[in-house]
Scaffold this motif. Sequence first.
Motif, short mmCIF file in Angstrom:
data_model
loop_
_atom_site.label_atom_id
_atom_site.label_comp_id
_atom_site.label_asym_id
_atom_site.label_seq_id
_atom_site.Cartn_x
_atom_site.Cartn_y
_atom_site.Cartn_z
N LEU A 1 0.83 -1.20 0.00
CA LEU A 1 0.00 0.00 0.00
C LEU A 1 0.87 1.25 0.00
O LEU A 1 0.52 2.26 -0.63
CB LEU A 1 -0.93 0.00 1.21
N GLY A 2 2.00 1.21 0.69
CA GLY A 2 2.92 2.34 0.66
C GLY A 2 3.44 2.61 -0.73
O GLY A 2 3.51 3.77 -1.18
N ILE A 3 3.81 1.55 -1.45
CA ILE A 3 4.30 1.72 -2.82
C ILE A 3 3.18 2.22 -3.73
O ILE A 3 3.40 3.05 -4.62
CB ILE A 3 4.89 0.41 -3.35
N ALA A 4 1.95 1.74 -3.53
CA ALA A 4 0.82 2.23 -4.32
C ALA A 4 0.63 3.73 -4.11
O ALA A 4 0.40 4.48 -5.07
CB ALA A 4 -0.45 1.47 -3.94
N ALA A 5 0.72 4.18 -2.86
CA ALA A 5 0.59 5.62 -2.58
C ALA A 5 1.72 6.41 -3.23
O ALA A 5 1.50 7.51 -3.75
CB ALA A 5 0.57 5.85 -1.07
N CYS A 6 2.93 5.86 -3.21
CA CYS A 6 4.05 6.52 -3.89
C CYS A 6 3.77 6.65 -5.39
O CYS A 6 4.07 7.68 -6.01
CB CYS A 6 5.34 5.73 -3.67
N ALA A 7 3.20 5.61 -5.98
CA ALA A 7 2.88 5.63 -7.40
C ALA A 7 1.84 6.70 -7.72
O ALA A 7 1.95 7.42 -8.72
CB ALA A 7 2.38 4.26 -7.85
N VAL A 8 0.85 6.82 -6.85
CA VAL A 8 -0.18 7.85 -7.06
C VAL A 8 0.45 9.24 -6.99
O VAL A 8 0.15 10.12 -7.82
CB VAL A 8 -1.32 7.70 -6.03
N GLY A 9 1.30 9.46 -6.00
CA GLY A 9 1.95 10.77 -5.87
C GLY A 9 2.82 11.11 -7.07
O GLY A 9 2.81 12.25 -7.56
N LEU A 10 3.59 10.14 -7.55
CA LEU A 10 4.45 10.36 -8.71
C LEU A 10 3.61 10.67 -9.94
O LEU A 10 3.91 11.60 -10.70
CB LEU A 10 5.32 9.13 -8.96
N ALA A 11 2.55 9.91 -10.14
CA ALA A 11 1.69 10.12 -11.31
C ALA A 11 0.98 11.47 -11.23
O ALA A 11 0.82 12.15 -12.26
CB ALA A 11 0.66 8.99 -11.42
#
Length: 380
Positions: free
Chosen positions: A245-255
Amino acid sequence: MTTVERILPTDEAHDLLALATELADRELAPRVADFENRSEFPREVIRTLGRAGLLGLPYPEEYGGAAQPYEVYLQVLEILASRWLAVAEAVSVHTLSCYPVATFGSESLRAMLPEMLGGDLLGAYCLSEPQGGSDAAALTTRARRDGDDFVISGSKAWITHAASADFYNVFCRTGGAGPTGISCLLADSGTPGIVPQTAERTMGLRSSPVAQIAFDEARVPVDRIVGDEGAGFRIAMTALDAGRLGIAACAVGLAQAALDYAVGYAREREQFGRSIIDFQGLGFLLADMATQVSAARALTLAAARLRDRGRPYSTEAAKAKLFATDMAMRVTTDAVQILGGAGYVADHQVERFMREAKVLQIVEGTNQIQRMVISRSLAR
């Protein structure tokens, strides 16, 4: 920057996100290009986030945490990632590294949590090995009992914070073959026989130190075992659910950062006498990007709410990680396309965003592993 509508459970959560935004704008955004160019890890920035209370958000107050829902923690992580992905990934990895002690550790080990959650001690998570990445149950790093110590021999690979961490969660074989022979040991980085190797030269996240770690008869006291002997694989897998879930949130922020940059450029760039955002081909592309970012955010936070309620969320975490990181790869690639030739040069951030997005499809379990998790849940 496009407006992100957030529904937060408390006023305190609203204040935390405001603090994260302020710190991200002041401490992260102005420094990212310099540190990425020099491939230097921003250790002091991590300490600053720790002093601000942003490294222990999901952990209990009694251990120095902020007792915040995972839903709130992930939104903080998204904000950090939208300014500097390597820092957000560092926070995610450190939060993951604190999980074994916070959840399974003895009271003597938990006494270390205030320093961990405050950022004085930085953690690393040593699970993958050179010959065994996705097949974690087949790890070969071994710890044999010798009096009051475990003696560790073997090597770990792709370890974030390898040469910068103060403590390592070392998943090693203390018993026979298979998952039940694996234990988790908490080792200090200064332990003789623990030797970080030369940092890898990576495509992106160049300010994040990643390397192999060699364990050459490294002695770790028996009382540094986390949980029961043989429980290491279960600890690793439950920690990874939260880490995904942490990596998913990082992906959302980057996108989101890539979308914001592409929108800003498309508004300003003129061709054929008008802004290129007014051309339907680009306007529709941006519309699809915005929709994908919103969908990934919703999927990620829905999984977080399950976790916050104590409900099973492993499959939903896999879905969120899969969808959000694939989305980030698409959105950052499209952002480069919108800038055309300008998107391919380092003067614009989108080329870095695209390079960084790729690793998110690999870490915390490749997206092929996520598909296995999801398909197996359907078969059951």
